[in-house]
Design an enzyme around this catalytic site. Structure first.
Site, PDB file in Angstrom:
ATOM      1  CD1 TRP A 135      -1.405   1.369  -6.028  1.00 35.41           C
ATOM      2  CD2 TRP A 135      -2.009   2.918  -4.545  1.00 35.41           C
ATOM      3  NE1 TRP A 135      -2.506   2.016  -6.520  1.00 35.41           N
ATOM      4  CE2 TRP A 135      -2.900   2.970  -5.622  1.00 35.41           C
ATOM      5  CE3 TRP A 135      -2.195   3.795  -3.478  1.00 35.41           C
ATOM      6  CZ2 TRP A 135      -3.958   3.860  -5.688  1.00 35.41           C
ATOM      7  CZ3 TRP A 135      -3.246   4.694  -3.541  1.00 35.41           C
ATOM      8  CH2 TRP A 135      -4.111   4.717  -4.630  1.00 35.41           C
ATOM      9  CG  HIS A 136      -0.341   5.795  -0.760  1.00 30.85           C
ATOM     10  ND1 HIS A 136      -0.709   4.563  -0.259  1.00 30.85           N
ATOM     11  CD2 HIS A 136      -1.423   6.592  -0.626  1.00 30.85           C
ATOM     12  CE1 HIS A 136      -1.958   4.631   0.154  1.00 30.85           C
ATOM     13  NE2 HIS A 136      -2.417   5.850  -0.051  1.00 30.85           N
ATOM     14  N   GLY A 137       3.427   5.961  -3.506  1.00 27.50           N
ATOM     15  CA  GLY A 137       4.484   6.739  -4.143  1.00 27.50           C
ATOM     16  C   GLY A 137       5.770   5.945  -4.268  1.00 27.50           C
TER      17      GLY A 137
ATOM     18  CB  SER B  24      -0.918  -0.005   1.223  1.00 26.74           C
ATOM     19  OG  SER B  24      -1.521   1.240   1.407  1.00 26.74           O
TER      20      SER B  24
ATOM     21  CG  PHE C 163      -0.885   9.204  -3.878  1.00 31.02           C
ATOM     22  CD1 PHE C 163       0.398   9.678  -3.669  1.00 31.02           C
ATOM     23  CD2 PHE C 163      -1.832   9.452  -2.925  1.00 31.02           C
ATOM     24  CE1 PHE C 163       0.721  10.380  -2.525  1.00 31.02           C
ATOM     25  CE2 PHE C 163      -1.515  10.149  -1.765  1.00 31.02           C
ATOM     26  CZ  PHE C 163      -0.234  10.625  -1.569  1.00 31.02           C
TER      27      PHE C 163
END
Lengths: 547, 83
Positions: A347-349, A344, A547
């Site tokens: 995935w955000h950055g 997760s 994102f």
């Protein structure tokens, strides 16, 4: 193009919405769908540019073919279905990996292996993280035979539908497409009014509150380093950021839901007062709900199920309530939680700070889940436990979430650790200017000078933070305010978690079951919209849009 | 066939979520049971698999809506096993 921009509010939205309802009423629903698709593609083209559109469209069309193969293959062609499914999932992961993470891997390789690989010039397609996850969910739904047919127009609309294309929510095909296919709204004006209420609330949250409190956030991060930031600066800064991102994402989610509703479409709930959460598990059921749902279905649950089955086969213990063994807790709680949350974070950055943020939440979730399972062993009285842990759990959760945002906001791991040091008092208590004042004998200058210096350094930011925190914890959220109109696809009062299922007493007294579409509501919403519109700067972007 | 399943499920739910007040009804869902989160859901399914000698796929586990749907799934799987 973003929701909080002049071209979007003044030109795009009025034309898209008016055109849609006129075509829907005057020509046919089919034409209205084509219009919506055209508007969505224009929105994407303006926001992301032609290259972005070309890449996304290619990837989306490849998946169209693969999903049709999965749906239309006879059950005995298991191998064909499986091959199409695997190619689809791998192609999506490869697409995300190449466009979003190539430079991250090159940079990591350079710093770990000492190589000198040059960074590639890669344009990241708009909203790629969101539409890749959405298409993986689509492939999985097709694989498990939850989708019976696929029509090109609706499929393209599902992917490009502009209210959710920048930053979600991540929707399932079956949630959205039936609304496009059987669009029979009896009263468009009502849908428009509900949509405008949500949009106004969101615009106000983003432009007035988030951008407003956001000015206090950079203080600790911009100069983080040796001996900086001090305790008070670190806390005001991180609490300001915690509120900034809350109102940013909450504002975005309201505007996404509102824009869709202006077109008569309900999107799933994505944000539900996460700072009212009394545990980390509760927090993740309220913050970015559609992402939590995706990661739970496609990462966390498969990991726990497969690891549990493997342990059962090996004759090892699995989780058995309060009598669970530590080895089972390690394998079946810690490993899946940390892996899923690290994913997760990534995935955000594409940065190690995001991975660290994810791992920290994985650790939080592990402690929370292990405590929930083992707690009856140490503290058997449920009633007393819930009475005590309601407020304590809230405080712990809020502090844990705030501290985790240090990694989310910091530009590098080094500065994150400096800010963390500041939060724990390792860099002294006050801003350097106040320390200097004290050393040079502020007492001689008089109390008023000292107080003014403190007020200028921390006073105003503290008042804003305390005020906004009170709003966040005590006030009903947008969905509760509009609860009688089913503002989100799956929003009912009963669907809220039991501990905090009811709006707070102030909220209930204020609204008595939700605001009606009355003149008074219209005036309040118009004021919110105007304030949000006047605060538009044209340069402020959604944090979650990156994102 | 349905009633005994509800009876067994009540016992399993009470066992897994450590709460003797739970009664399995068709509309009972995760939101209304303390501890029935994503992890609790997997523990529940593994216990059902053990007691009924059936097996669920991961999508089935992840997509559960309420106890009514769960009972239908168990019924279907048990009838396939006995045939």
């Amino acid at each position: 193009m973003s929701f909080n921009s002049f071209p979007s509010i003044l030109i795009f939205l009025p034309i898209a919405v008016t055109g849609y309802w006129l075509l829907s009423a005057g020509v046919s629903h089919r034409f209205a769908s084509y219009w919506l698709l055209t508007c969505s593609v224009v929105f994407y083209l303006v926001g992301g540019g032609p290259w972005s559109l070309l890449i996304s469209a290619s990837s989306i069309l490849l998946d169209y073919i693969l999903v049709r193969v999965i749906i239309e293959s006879a059950p005995e062609n298991h191998r064909v279905r499986l091959t199409a499914f695997i190619i689809g999932v791998l192609a999506n992961i490869a697409c995300l990996g190449y466009f979003k993470y190539t430079n991250f891997f090159l940079h990591t390789a350079n710093s770990v292996l000492g190589t000198h690989l040059e960074a590639a010039h890669i344009i990241i397609p708009l909203g790629i993280s969101f539409f890749v996850f959405q298409k993986i969910a689509l492939l999985a739904d097709a694989w498990s035979r939850q989708i019976q047919s696929l029509r090109l127009t609706e499929y393209l609309l599902f992917n490009f539908f502009f209210p959710k294309v920048i930053a979600g929510p991540i929707v399932h095909y079956n949630e959205l497409v039936p609304q496009f296919e059987t669009h029979r709204v009896s009263c468009p004006a009502r849908e428009l009014a509900i949509g405008l209420c949500l949009f106004s609330l969101g615009l106000f949250k983003k432009c007035v509150i988030s951008d407003g409190v956001g000015v206090f956030a950079p203080a600790a991060f911009d100069f983080a380093g040796e001996g900086y930031p001090p305790l008070l600066t670190a806390w005001t800064s991180i609490l300001a950021y915690t509120l900034q991102i809350y109102f940013d994402f909450s504002g975005y989610s309201d505007m996404a839901l509102g824009t869709a509703r202006m077109l008569g479409v309900r999107l799933p709930m994505n944000f539900n007062s996460p700072y009212k959460a009394v545990s980390i598990v509760d927090f993740w059921n309220r913050w970015h709900i559609s992402l939590t749902r995706f990661l739970t279905a496609y990462s966390y649950t498969p990991l726990v199920v497969n690891l549990s089955r493997r342990r059962l086969l090996e004759g090892k213990p699995v989780l058995e309530g309060k009598g669970s063994a530590l080895s089972a807790i390690w394998t079946l709680i810690a490993i899946p939680s940390v892996l899923t949350m690290a994913l997760s974070g990534l995935w955000h950055g594409p940065a190690w700070t995001f991975v660290a943020w994810g791992v920290l939440h994985g650790i939080y979730l592990t402690v929370n889940q292990a405590w929930r399972i083992l707690r009856p062993r140490f503290w058997p009285n449920n009633l007393v436990y819930e009475r005590v842990m309601g407020p304590v759990g809230w405080l712990l959760t809020f502090l844990a979430v705030s501290v985790s945002f240090v990694f989310f906001r910091a530009p590098s791991l080094e500065s994150a650790f400096s800010v963390l040091g500041g939060l724990f008092g390792l860099n002294g208590a006050q801003a350097p200017v106040l320390r200097t004042l004290q050393m040079t004998g502020a007492d001689d200058l008089g109390l008023s000078v000292t107080l003014r210096a403190y007020w200028e350094a921390y006073g105003f930011s503290t008042v804003c933070i305390v005020g906004l925190l009170t709003v966040v914890v005590m006030m009903p959220n947008s969905l509760e305010i509009l609860s009688r109109y089913q503002p989100a696809l799956d929003f009912t009062e009963e669907s809220l978690p039991p501990l905090t299922s009811k709006p707070t007493s102030i909220g209930r007294a204020l609204l008595q079951g939700g605001a009606p579409l009355s003149y008074a509501t219209a005036v309040v919403m118009a004021l919110l919209f105007s304030a949000g519109f006047l605060a538009l700067t044209g340069s402020s972007r959604f944090l979650y849009g990156q994102f | 066939m349905t009633q005994p399943i509800y009876k067994s499920l009540t016992a399993i739910l009470r066992d897994v979520f450590d709460d003797d007040a739970i009664v399995a009804t068709p509309d009972l869902n995760a939101q209304r049971v303390n501890g029935w989160d994503s992890l609790g859901n997997v523990r529940l399914f593994l216990e059902i698999e053990r007691r009924f000698s059936i097996r669920f796929s991961t999508p089935e586990i992840a997509s559960l809506k309420d106890v009514g749907q769960l009972v239908t799934m168990i019924e279907k799987k048990c009838s396939t096993v006995t045939q």
